[in-house]
Design a protein around this motif. Structure first.
Motif, PDB file in Angstrom:
ATOM      1  N   LEU A 199       0.505  -1.005  -0.502  1.00  0.00           N
ATOM      2  CA  LEU A 199       0.454  -0.298   0.157  1.00  0.00           C
ATOM      3  C   LEU A 199       0.646   1.457  -0.305  1.00  0.00           C
ATOM      4  O   LEU A 199       1.810   1.549   0.791  1.00  0.00           O
ATOM      5  CB  LEU A 199      -0.995  -0.126   1.055  1.00  0.00           C
ATOM      6  N   VAL A 200       0.815   1.844  -0.614  1.00  0.00           N
ATOM      7  CA  VAL A 200       1.483   3.602  -1.382  1.00  0.00           C
ATOM      8  C   VAL A 200       0.199   4.817  -1.058  1.00  0.00           C
ATOM      9  O   VAL A 200      -0.174   4.503  -1.721  1.00  0.00           O
ATOM     10  CB  VAL A 200       2.595   3.105  -1.889  1.00  0.00           C
ATOM     11  N   GLU A 201       0.659   5.299  -0.046  1.00  0.00           N
ATOM     12  CA  GLU A 201      -0.512   5.959   0.164  1.00  0.00           C
ATOM     13  C   GLU A 201       0.601   7.724   1.198  1.00  0.00           C
ATOM     14  O   GLU A 201       0.799   7.387   2.351  1.00  0.00           O
ATOM     15  CB  GLU A 201      -1.558   5.841   0.460  1.00  0.00           C
ATOM     16  N   ASP A 202       0.480   8.902   0.648  1.00  0.00           N
ATOM     17  CA  ASP A 202       1.216   9.686   1.389  1.00  0.00           C
ATOM     18  C   ASP A 202       0.204  10.300   1.898  1.00  0.00           C
ATOM     19  O   ASP A 202       0.997  11.485   3.012  1.00  0.00           O
ATOM     20  CB  ASP A 202       1.530  11.242  -0.339  1.00  0.00           C
ATOM     21  N   ASP A 203      -1.087   9.869   2.511  1.00  0.00           N
ATOM     22  CA  ASP A 203      -2.013  10.706   3.115  1.00  0.00           C
ATOM     23  C   ASP A 203      -2.272  10.006   4.082  1.00  0.00           C
ATOM     24  O   ASP A 203      -2.365   8.407   4.585  1.00  0.00           O
ATOM     25  CB  ASP A 203      -3.569  10.924   2.953  1.00  0.00           C
ATOM     26  N   ASP A 204      -2.015   9.763   5.652  1.00  0.00           N
ATOM     27  CA  ASP A 204      -1.082   9.170   6.855  1.00  0.00           C
ATOM     28  C   ASP A 204      -2.928   8.997   7.169  1.00  0.00           C
ATOM     29  O   ASP A 204      -2.307   7.364   7.514  1.00  0.00           O
ATOM     30  CB  ASP A 204      -0.756   9.957   7.869  1.00  0.00           C
ATOM     31  N   ALA A 205      -3.526   9.497   6.957  1.00  0.00           N
ATOM     32  CA  ALA A 205      -4.975   9.200   7.271  1.00  0.00           C
ATOM     33  C   ALA A 205      -6.074   8.462   6.669  1.00  0.00           C
ATOM     34  O   ALA A 205      -6.231   7.338   7.014  1.00  0.00           O
ATOM     35  CB  ALA A 205      -6.063  10.546   7.850  1.00  0.00           C
ATOM     36  N   VAL A 206      -6.091   8.406   5.228  1.00  0.00           N
ATOM     37  CA  VAL A 206      -6.712   7.837   4.272  1.00  0.00           C
ATOM     38  C   VAL A 206      -5.043   6.361   4.594  1.00  0.00           C
ATOM     39  O   VAL A 206      -5.917   4.882   4.542  1.00  0.00           O
ATOM     40  CB  VAL A 206      -5.994   8.275   3.108  1.00  0.00           C
ATOM     41  N   ARG A 207      -3.753   6.637   4.378  1.00  0.00           N
ATOM     42  CA  ARG A 207      -3.138   5.409   4.682  1.00  0.00           C
ATOM     43  C   ARG A 207      -3.795   4.300   5.816  1.00  0.00           C
ATOM     44  O   ARG A 207      -3.725   3.151   5.575  1.00  0.00           O
ATOM     45  CB  ARG A 207      -1.591   5.314   4.628  1.00  0.00           C
ATOM     46  N   ARG A 208      -3.771   5.006   7.106  1.00  0.00           N
ATOM     47  CA  ARG A 208      -4.227   3.604   8.085  1.00  0.00           C
ATOM     48  C   ARG A 208      -5.692   2.864   8.114  1.00  0.00           C
ATOM     49  O   ARG A 208      -5.308   2.259   8.427  1.00  0.00           O
ATOM     50  CB  ARG A 208      -4.172   5.123   9.523  1.00  0.00           C
ATOM     51  N   VAL A 209      -6.759   3.874   7.676  1.00  0.00           N
ATOM     52  CA  VAL A 209      -8.007   3.514   7.155  1.00  0.00           C
ATOM     53  C   VAL A 209      -7.603   2.266   6.260  1.00  0.00           C
ATOM     54  O   VAL A 209      -8.413   1.458   6.730  1.00  0.00           O
ATOM     55  CB  VAL A 209      -8.630   4.131   7.232  1.00  0.00           C
ATOM     56  N   ALA A 210      -6.920   2.677   5.096  1.00  0.00           N
ATOM     57  CA  ALA A 210      -6.651   1.887   4.411  1.00  0.00           C
ATOM     58  C   ALA A 210      -6.213   0.057   4.746  1.00  0.00           C
ATOM     59  O   ALA A 210      -6.693  -0.780   4.448  1.00  0.00           O
ATOM     60  CB  ALA A 210      -6.256   2.082   2.676  1.00  0.00           C
ATOM     61  N   LEU A 211      -4.874   0.898   5.155  1.00  0.00           N
ATOM     62  CA  LEU A 211      -4.336  -0.675   6.026  1.00  0.00           C
ATOM     63  C   LEU A 211      -5.293  -1.728   7.249  1.00  0.00           C
ATOM     64  O   LEU A 211      -5.237  -2.844   6.795  1.00  0.00           O
ATOM     65  CB  LEU A 211      -3.640  -0.002   7.136  1.00  0.00           C
ATOM     66  N   ARG A 212      -6.213  -0.624   8.261  1.00  0.00           N
ATOM     67  CA  ARG A 212      -7.199  -1.303   8.491  1.00  0.00           C
ATOM     68  C   ARG A 212      -8.262  -1.949   8.202  1.00  0.00           C
ATOM     69  O   ARG A 212      -8.013  -3.585   8.644  1.00  0.00           O
ATOM     70  CB  ARG A 212      -7.918  -0.014   9.567  1.00  0.00           C
TER      71      ARG A 212
END
Length: 776
Positions: free
Chosen positions: A660-673
């Motif tokens: 998963l490659v995403e520079d927005d921390d909040a979006v990356r965290r929710v996609a990771l979850r």
């Protein structure tokens, strides 16, 4: 006075008394050398120079006199006399007749006869040497003179040629010229008939031909020779051949040809220049130092309104109504740009206005420079006139479009950031709701929260459609749903004084189009309709299924007949005349006041409709309102329309490894979850550099690259292309709320490219990931 040296004579005989006798007989007149054998005679001949005569006995041991003289004939001009005692002299006489020996003497000899024959041989040797010297002198003269010289016989065959002529015609050596027949040489030069007839006149009439210039090919290059040909006569005055003298005049011919071409080129350039001056789009004016008009081309006369068949005036600014663009007063006197140019103050650029009875008001860009003579003195002035009226109008229109572009970029940027926030809100809302018990009182609150996020996402999609920054994703859809989604926004756009009515056919067919572009069509048509009703009115949006016959389709759209879905927008505004209707789809054409329209709305609508395979038709009359009808080809429902997921239906799961490659921390965290909750092994990276490092550490273990499109330094598309080359089995899924136009090929996502749009829900993300992983 020193007595002349005696000529040298060699006597060869195996009998000593014969040698003594011959020496006594000849020594008074000649220097006599003696040898007893042929071998000794050969060695002596190699040592001594200029032995005029060799007298040898015919019968000698080891080497006969015949053999000795035969060997000497191969390498010396010494005259040869044979002593013979045979009764049969036929062979010896044949040798004399064939030139193998000069003479013979029979034994016993007569002293007077022998002395006479030796003296004759010596005289012949001396004359031969003198003749050879003269021939050598003539040969050296011919071969060193720069002009080509050749001789031909009455049959026009080469008999002699010097080195210069051989070089001129490309022969390997003078002898090669002699061996060639005239036609062979002339044919190579391409003038066999002319040269042959000319030379026959020389040898038959005896009159020379002077300075005839012809071309010869040498090593593939044409050389020009000037030839003079004269008859050659014998002692009785009879013509026995001809002599030719040739001189290479290639440089002279080239100079003459260059001069001819230069003159012809000058004539052509003059014609071309006149044609250019008369046909160019800029006006050209030239005046001399005294102010007399030298040149007014046709375009200058058109721009200034000079009447036909009228001589242009040098005071052109006063005579033809040239005035300041801003101030409006006429340009005259010291302000004349041509006068300033002749005073050494050229005008790089100034804009003026022209307004007279022959020409409507235009804006003219004037550039002037001084005209100089050969001594670099100012001899006049030149002015270039360019009608920039349309260019200035286009610049104004471009400025308006740039303003709209800036607004679009701002809207797109806001939508991009807002979509990231909405993705976090919607996903965490759904994840929280999934964690609650079915009877929890907070579930309704979360439903409202998620619904509000989805409505905000709909507004964002409309904003992206307006700014044309949304990725084009055509799909099967129903126009009624698009109209319903955009209806609330339309009511805010048109205001309270315009009534909005929608008439949507419930059983409307399906079309294949991009929802955002359909929204853009509706918004643009509605905005135009509102502007056509400044005092209020009624606006109707209608959808309907229609079938066009061959006659209807051909006459209205030049398209194939068939089933269509129609979207109609009708207003009760001021309407349009026929001239306006003919131009409404032209880019930058607008009937609105300056600053109130870009002229891009309807041209954009027309482009979208054509791109979607549809057709647009307009009907309008002044004072009767306007109706736009857009026809989209009807398609079958492919069953792929998005269906709302039941609250408790499980998300698709898997065990693959995802980067998963995403520079927005909040979006990356929710996609990771979300993805880890579905069972995937998820590796996360904030930037492209981190993704490269992880990929090279993990190698082929990564099954899917899930990457944001717009990131710092490297875009998601660039990163995916780079890593796909190294790991071709790795699947790729893009996601973004604002894919930049330059990154996605002017906003068009390649057909078949997996893509998930922000804001996504847990379900949409999980389903898209699963679909991408299982795609063949």
């Amino acid at each position: 006075m020193q007595a002349p040296a005696k000529e040298r004579v060699l006597v060869v005989d195996d009998e000593p008394q014969v040698l003594v006798a011959l020496e006594d007989l000849l020594s008074d007149r000649f220097t006599v050398f003696k040898t007893a054998t042929g071998e000794d005679a050969l060695r002596l001949m190699e040592q001594e120079q200029d032995i005029a005569v060799v007298i040898t006995d015919q019968r000698m041991p080891r080497m006969s006199g015949d053999e000795l003289l035969a060997k000497l004939s191969n390498w010396t001009d010494t005259q040869r006399i044979l002593l013979t005692g045979f009764a049969d002299l036929s062979a010896v006489i044949r040798a004399v007749n064939d030139g193998k020996i000069f003479s013979y003497v029979t034994k016993p000899w007569s002293p007077e006869d022998l002395q006479l024959k030796v003296q004759s041989a010596v005289d012949h040797f001396r004359l031969s040497k003198e003749l050879a010297a003269e021939r050598q002198l003539l040969h050296d003269l011919m071969d060193n003179i720069p002009d080509g010289i050749y001789f031909k016989d009455l049959d026009l065959r080469f008999r002699r040629a010097n080195r210069a002529f051989a070089t001129m015609i490309g022969a390997s050596a003078p002898g090669a010229v002699v061996r060639q027949h005239l036609e062979e040489v002339a044919a190579a030069a391409g003038h066999a008939d002319a040269s042959d007839a000319e030379e026959r006149r020389v040898v038959s009439g005896g009159a020379p031909v002077l300075d005839v210039v012809r071309a010869y090919e040498r090593n593939g290059v044409t050389h020009w020779l000037s030839e003079t040909k004269a008859p050659v006569r014998d002692a009785n005055g009879r013509v026995v051949g001809l002599v030719g003298i040739a001189r290479d005049v290639t440089e002279r011919v080239a100079t003459q040809e260059a001069l001819r071409q230069s003159e012809e080129q000058l004539r052509k350039q003059t014609r071309v220049l006149n044609s250019i001056l008369e046909g160019m789009g800029d006006g050209v004016i030239a005046v001399d130092r005294a102010g007399q008009a030298l040149l007014f081309n046709r375009r200058a006369q058109q721009i200034l309104g000079v009447p036909a068949q009228t001589k242009p005036r040098a005071d052109w600014t006063e005579a033809y109504g040239v005035h300041h663009k801003d101030g409006g007063h006429r340009i005259s006197g010291a302000e004349d740009p041509l006068l300033r140019a002749m005073q050494g103050d050229p005008v790089p650029l100034m804009e003026v206005g022209v307004d007279n009875e022959n020409v409507s008001a235009i804006t003219v860009a004037v550039t002037t420079t001084s005209l100089v003579d050969d001594e670099n003195r100012i001899a006049g002035g030149i002015a270039l006139l360019r009608d920039v009226t349309q260019q200035r109008n286009l610049e104004h229109q471009l400025l308006q479009s740039q303003k709209m572009e800036a607004v679009g970029r701002l809207a797109a940027g806001v939508a991009h950031d807002f979509n990231n926030l909405l993705a976090v809100i919607i996903c965490y809302g759904e994840l929280t709701m999934e964690s609650l018990e079915p009877e929890s009182p907070y579930r309704n609150d979360l439903r409202e929260l998620i619904a509000a996020g989805e409505r905000a996402a709909g507004l964002t999609r409309q904003l992206l459609a307006f700014s044309r920054r949304r990725v084009i994703q055509a799909k099967v859809l129903q126009l009624n749903e698009v109209v319903s989604d955009v209806e609330k926004m339309l009511r805010r756009i048109i205001g309270e004084d315009v009534g909005l009515v929608t008439r949507l056919t419930p059983t409307l067919g399906m079309v294949h189009a991009d929802p955002g572009q359909i929204e853009q069509i509706i918004v643009n048509l509605v905005v135009n309709a509102r502007d056509a009703m400044p005092s209020g009115g009624k606006l109707t949006i209608e959808t309907r299924n229609v079938t066009l016959s061959d006659d209807q389709a051909g006459s209205s759209f030049r398209a194939a007949a068939g089933d269509f879905v129609m979207l109609a927008v009708t207003d009760t505004g001021m309407g349009m005349d026929a001239q306006t209707r003919a131009r409404i789809f032209e880019p930058f054409f607008t009937t609105k006041d300056v600053g109130k329209g870009t002229g891009l709305g309807l041209s954009t609508v027309h482009g979208i409709v054509e791109q979607s395979g549809g057709h647009i038709w307009v009907y309008s009359e002044p004072g009767q309102g306007t109706t736009f009808k857009v026809y989209f080809p009807q398609v079958e429902d492919d069953g792929a329309r998005r269906q709302s997921r039941a609250e408790h239906s499980p998300l698709p799961t898997g065990t693959e490894t995802i980067l998963l490659v995403e520079d927005d921390d909040a979006v990356r965290r929710v996609a990771l979850r979300i993805l880890r909750g579905c069972g995937y092994n998820v590796l996360e990276a904030r930037r492209a550099a981190d993704a490269r490092r992880i990929c090279r550490e993990m190698g082929p273990a990564i099954d899917l690259l899930l990457t944001d499109v717009v990131m710092p330094e490297t875009s998601g598309f660039e990163l995916a292309a780079e890593l796909s080359n190294e790991f071709p089995k790795m699947r790729v899924l893009h996601m973004s709320g604002y894919p930049d136009a330059a990154v996605v090929h002017d906003g068009l996502l390649a057909e078949g490219t997996p893509y998930v749009e922000k804001p996504f829900s847990p379900a949409s993300l999980a389903e898209k990931v699963r679909t991408t992983l299982e795609a063949s």
